[in-house]
Design a protein around this motif. Structure first.
Motif, short mmCIF file in Angstrom:
data_model
loop_
_atom_site.label_atom_id
_atom_site.label_comp_id
_atom_site.label_asym_id
_atom_site.label_seq_id
_atom_site.Cartn_x
_atom_site.Cartn_y
_atom_site.Cartn_z
N VAL A 1 49.74 45.61 25.96
CA VAL A 1 48.71 46.54 26.24
C VAL A 1 47.79 45.81 27.12
N PRO A 2 48.15 46.13 28.58
CA PRO A 2 47.40 45.12 29.73
C PRO A 2 45.95 45.59 29.73
N PRO A 3 45.04 44.60 30.13
CA PRO A 3 43.69 45.13 30.29
C PRO A 3 43.66 46.11 31.79
N PRO A 4 43.20 47.54 31.68
CA PRO A 4 43.52 48.47 32.97
C PRO A 4 42.94 48.06 33.94
N ILE A 5 41.86 47.11 33.75
CA ILE A 5 41.16 46.87 35.12
C ILE A 5 40.31 45.40 35.07
N VAL A 6 40.51 44.34 35.79
CA VAL A 6 40.12 43.23 35.49
C VAL A 6 39.25 42.72 36.79
N ALA A 7 38.33 41.86 36.54
CA ALA A 7 37.46 41.29 37.53
C ALA A 7 37.92 40.02 37.91
N LEU A 8 38.02 39.93 39.57
CA LEU A 8 38.83 38.53 39.94
C LEU A 8 37.91 38.13 41.08
N LYS A 9 37.88 36.80 41.11
CA LYS A 9 37.34 36.04 42.17
C LYS A 9 38.39 34.84 42.68
N GLY A 10 38.49 34.82 43.96
CA GLY A 10 39.33 33.79 44.37
C GLY A 10 40.53 34.37 45.14
N SER A 11 41.69 33.65 45.19
CA SER A 11 42.92 34.19 46.05
C SER A 11 43.91 34.83 44.93
N PRO A 12 44.17 36.19 45.47
CA PRO A 12 45.13 36.78 44.53
C PRO A 12 46.58 36.33 44.68
N ALA A 13 46.84 35.54 45.74
CA ALA A 13 48.10 34.71 45.79
C ALA A 13 48.70 33.95 44.54
N VAL A 14 47.39 33.21 44.01
CA VAL A 14 47.91 32.39 42.98
C VAL A 14 48.49 32.96 41.94
N PHE A 15 48.16 34.36 41.66
CA PHE A 15 48.79 35.19 40.55
C PHE A 15 50.38 35.76 40.66
N ARG A 16 51.00 35.41 42.12
CA ARG A 16 52.25 35.70 42.30
C ARG A 16 53.26 34.16 42.16
#
Length: 375
Positions: free
Chosen positions: A99-114
């Protein structure tokens, strides 16, 4: 650089925030509401009636549009943004959670998540040797193309982040992104935001409480292909993370320690229970290599109304049958459906009503139990 794909409109994003910030609405309830009503805006309109049908003793607190507009403005001023589960920059590993969180707050580079990811957790009062080993392993994982995930705590967490600053590190916060904890890691948090990424599912301005750290641990576990424990006492938060990682199908690793050191009791117990023993980085890398390129399942469509057919809404007698089937022992929803002989959509609706009324508890593996309300 961000990925391409569908995104929420500003109005949808604000309504998603309103819904997830509503009393008694967690990730599972949010998912069920969207599946039932097709959009957060429509679900919000239905909340009072649903909660009343479930036996709520008071009105649900639903944030106003002005409330979430202020939160969105605070995020923007902080240099952060909200990303929903169907959007391209939503962390791919989180989509593999039950059950993933439907919405998250991010700061920084989204590329690191890939990048392929490894979570590292351990004792806050870690030994000098444990801190050195955590920093060394994190550096070696980064050199092999992995991002390192941890919870920004003092000790092992901080060492894991500092060892992977140059190659990609992700800090999961227990409070709002603007409320990092502990205070002595504020400088490290700033470095991570500029060179890696910060993530939280909690509201901006939220001071972390003791009960928020297991939620943070769940995201730490969910973000990694595997989770490595270095120095963890019995009944520690690191063991909670390891349990959650195991329940999600992640690989659990542990570094052995002296039987005379209580900081290693939990890690040694994990190894006895089947965790992979780690004495060097290669012990982790060899296990994760075959799965580090695994395809991410597609995200659910954003705000798409499902077809519920002609299933009639539940009646009071149906609610009684479901309540009779529930109890304090966690029970799988499929068993409730079989026992009551009701349509699945009717059972899910009744469970949703009970959840919004604060009478239902959700457990791992899709099981639920009934909470007894105080008289």
């Amino acid at each position: 650089m961000t990925a391409s794909g569908p995104t929420l409109s500003d109005r949808q994003r604000l309504n998603w925030l309103r819904l997830i910030r509503t009393d008694n609405v967690g990730p599972a309830t949010f998912r069920d509401l969207i599946n039932r009503f097709g959009s957060a805006e429509t679900a919000i309109e239905a909340l009072p009636e649903l909660a009343s049908s479930g036996g709520a003793g008071r009105m649900l607190r639903v944030p106003s549009l002005a409330d979430v507009e202020r939160e969105a403005a605070a995020a923007a001023a902080f240099g952060a943004r909200f990303v929903a589960i169907g959007e391209p920059d939503y962390p791919p590993m989180l989509r593999r959670m039950d059950v993933p969180p439907p919405i998250v707050a991010l700061k920084g580079s989204p590329a690191v998540f890939r990048l392929p990811t490894i979570a590292i957790v351990g004792a806050r009062n870690a030994s000098v040797a444990g801190i050195r080993f955590a920093r060394m392993l994190a550096s070696e994982f980064g050199a092999e193309g992995y991002a390192v995930v941890s919870g920004l705590a003092r000790g092992i967490d901080a060492a894991a982040h500092s060892g992977s600053l140059d190659t990609g590190t992700i800090a999961v916060l227990a409070g709002g992104l603007d409320k990092p904890y502990p205070p002595e890691n504020l400088g490290l948090c700033t470095q991570i935001a500029s060179r890696g990424a910060l993530i939280s599912e909690m509201p901006f301005g939220w001071e972390p409480r003791a009960r928020d750290f297991p939620r943070r641990n769940r995201l730490v576990a969910g973000l990694g292909l595997g989770l490595l424990v270095i120095e963890a006492a019995n009944r520690s938060g690191s063991l909670i993370s390891a349990r959650l990682a195991n329940e999600m199908g992640r690989v659990v690793f542990a570094v052995p320690g002296s039987p005379l050191d209580p900081r290693s009791a939990g890690a040694n117990a994990l190894i006895k229970d089947g965790a992979t023993l780690v004495t060097e980085a290669r012990d982790v890398l060899d296990v994760l290599a075959p799965i580090s390129g695994i395809a991410t399942p597609p995200a659910l469509p954003l705000e798409e109304t499902p077809d519920f057919g002609a299933t009639p809404p539940p009646e009071e007698s149906d609610r009684g049958r479901v309540l009779e089937a529930l109890g304090p022992v966690p029970t799988h929803v499929d068993e409730i459906i079989r026992h009551t002989d009701l349509h699945p959509a009717q059972v899910f609706m009744i469970l949703l009503e009970l959840d919004l009324a604060g009478r239902l508890e959700r457990h791992a593996g899709g099981t639920v139990s009934l909470l007894v309300l105080d008289a």
